[in-house]
Scaffold this motif. Structure first.
Motif, short mmCIF file in Angstrom:
data_model
loop_
_atom_site.label_atom_id
_atom_site.label_comp_id
_atom_site.label_asym_id
_atom_site.label_seq_id
_atom_site.Cartn_x
_atom_site.Cartn_y
_atom_site.Cartn_z
N UNK A 44 30.47 60.50 71.88
CA UNK A 44 31.35 61.59 71.46
C UNK A 44 30.80 62.87 72.08
N UNK A 45 31.51 63.39 73.08
CA UNK A 45 31.04 64.58 73.79
C UNK A 45 32.21 65.47 74.14
N UNK A 46 31.99 66.77 74.10
CA UNK A 46 33.03 67.74 74.45
C UNK A 46 33.04 67.90 75.97
N UNK A 47 33.97 67.23 76.62
CA UNK A 47 34.03 67.20 78.07
C UNK A 47 34.62 68.47 78.68
N UNK A 48 34.92 69.45 77.83
CA UNK A 48 35.36 70.76 78.30
C UNK A 48 34.19 71.71 78.49
N UNK A 88 45.24 71.33 91.03
CA UNK A 88 43.83 71.53 91.39
C UNK A 88 43.12 70.18 91.56
N UNK A 89 43.31 69.28 90.60
CA UNK A 89 42.62 67.99 90.66
C UNK A 89 43.09 67.15 91.84
N UNK A 90 44.40 67.15 92.08
CA UNK A 90 44.91 66.42 93.24
C UNK A 90 44.24 66.92 94.52
N UNK A 91 44.20 68.25 94.66
CA UNK A 91 43.62 68.85 95.85
C UNK A 91 42.12 68.56 95.96
N UNK A 92 41.41 68.70 94.87
CA UNK A 92 39.97 68.42 94.85
C UNK A 92 39.69 67.00 95.31
N UNK A 93 40.48 66.06 94.82
CA UNK A 93 40.26 64.65 95.14
C UNK A 93 40.40 64.39 96.64
N UNK A 94 41.48 64.90 97.24
CA UNK A 94 41.70 64.68 98.67
C UNK A 94 40.61 65.36 99.51
N UNK A 106 41.30 75.77 76.69
CA UNK A 106 40.87 74.38 76.49
C UNK A 106 41.40 73.46 77.58
N UNK A 107 42.65 73.71 78.01
CA UNK A 107 43.22 72.91 79.10
C UNK A 107 42.43 73.14 80.38
N UNK A 108 42.18 74.40 80.70
CA UNK A 108 41.46 74.72 81.94
C UNK A 108 40.03 74.17 81.89
N UNK A 109 39.38 74.36 80.77
CA UNK A 109 37.99 73.91 80.66
C UNK A 109 37.88 72.39 80.73
N UNK A 110 38.83 71.68 80.13
CA UNK A 110 38.77 70.22 80.15
C UNK A 110 39.18 69.67 81.51
N UNK A 111 40.35 70.07 81.97
CA UNK A 111 40.91 69.47 83.18
C UNK A 111 40.21 69.94 84.45
N UNK A 112 39.83 71.22 84.48
CA UNK A 112 39.27 71.79 85.71
C UNK A 112 37.75 71.88 85.64
N UNK A 113 37.23 72.66 84.72
CA UNK A 113 35.78 72.88 84.67
C UNK A 113 35.01 71.60 84.41
N UNK A 114 35.36 70.91 83.32
CA UNK A 114 34.62 69.71 82.95
C UNK A 114 34.69 68.63 84.00
N UNK A 115 35.89 68.39 84.53
CA UNK A 115 36.05 67.34 85.54
C UNK A 115 35.30 67.70 86.82
N UNK A 116 35.40 68.95 87.23
CA UNK A 116 34.70 69.39 88.45
C UNK A 116 33.20 69.21 88.31
N UNK A 134 46.63 72.82 86.62
CA UNK A 134 45.33 72.13 86.58
C UNK A 134 45.39 70.81 87.32
N UNK A 135 46.52 70.13 87.26
CA UNK A 135 46.65 68.85 87.96
C UNK A 135 46.81 69.06 89.47
#
Length: 261
Positions: free
Chosen positions: A59-63, A157-163, A105-115, A154-155
């Motif tokens: 159990x971890x806050x991924x944001x 961003x993730x699509x672009x980061x992945x490629x 929370x959306x930005x921190x989870x989807x962008x910051x945490x994932x990055x 945010x998505x």
């Protein structure tokens, strides 16, 4: 503890749980993480899969940086064969009417945490010259998301980061795959407060199908995969139509009060 090892975030329900299930069935040891107590229930389910290896729940806050560090520390230095960066958060309603705490929370989870997670684990994979990364993007990243503005951004961003990351790692033994689903039958729309929208009430893709498609693409080392024929058509159209038209179409799907009766 010397077998294959996979880390899956956002694995308590939905696509994340089904991605973890794919790994469990192939005998991977698993570290699954999410910011809710239900991650323990998910671990219990995964341990029942035939051929499953050891399953560890966290159990971890991924944001947060601290939450991601907690995930990395839980791997205890063990080489990670597969990273599935799936944790994500949605948010409906018009941008100016959204609570900024929820926007953050959306930005921190989807962008910051994932990055941060991909940066930390990706470096170790590059050092070992081996590993596979799956980033859960979305076809939403192709469209200006009226009434889902921050989520779609945010998505994108993730699509672009992945490629981009895939290209940077092309001379190594590390592959990066972007899973780009459309609307999927998960807890997403309830959590995003979008049950009064057209997209929130219409029929959606099956989470297991989406996960299996993404998992297969990952193992094949593919750059990306859009799940489902309808979504493939939508993503193709998004590359043709002007952004103004796309934003107007998205409004019809995501504006509050558009739910089908």
């Amino acid at each position: 503890m010397t077998g294959k090892f996979a880390v899956v975030t956002g694995a308590s329900t939905g696509i994340g749980l089904e991605l973890a299930r794919c790994c469990a069935r192939d005998g991977y040891d698993l570290l699954i993480a999410a910011n809710e107590a239900a991650i323990e229930d998910a671990a219990s389910l995964l341990r029942q899969e035939r051929g499953a290896g050891n399953v560890f729940a966290l159990n971890a806050d991924l944001a947060t940086i601290e939450g991601v560090d907690k995930v990395v520390a839980a791997a205890e230095g063990r080489p990670i064969d597969i990273l599935m960066a799936n944790a994500g958060r949605g948010l409906g309603d018009s941008f100016l009417d959204q609570d900024f705490v929820k926007i953050r929370a959306v930005i921190d989870t989807n962008v910051l945490g994932t990055t941060y997670l991909v940066h930390k684990v990706g470096r170790e994979m590059r050092n070992c010259n081996e590993g596979r990364i799956l980033i859960t993007g979305s076809i939403a990243g192709f469209t200006p998301g009226s009434f889902q503005a921050v989520y779609n951004a945010s998505k994108a961003y993730l699509n672009s980061l992945s490629f981009a990351l895939r290209e940077e790692l092309k001379e190594t033994g590390v592959t990066v795959t972007c899973l780009m689903p459309g609307a999927t039958e998960t807890e997403f729309f309830r959590r995003a407060d979008m049950l009064d929208t057209k997209v929130g009430t219409e029929e959606k893709d099956d989470a297991a199908m989406v996960a299996q498609t993404g998992y297969k693409a990952l193992l094949n080392g593919e750059s990306d995969v859009v799940t489902g024929m309808k979504n493939k058509i939508q993503s193709a159209v998004a590359n043709i139509l002007p952004n103004e038209v796309l934003a107007k179409q998205h409004r019809k799907m995501a504006e509050p009060g558009t739910a089908e009766n």
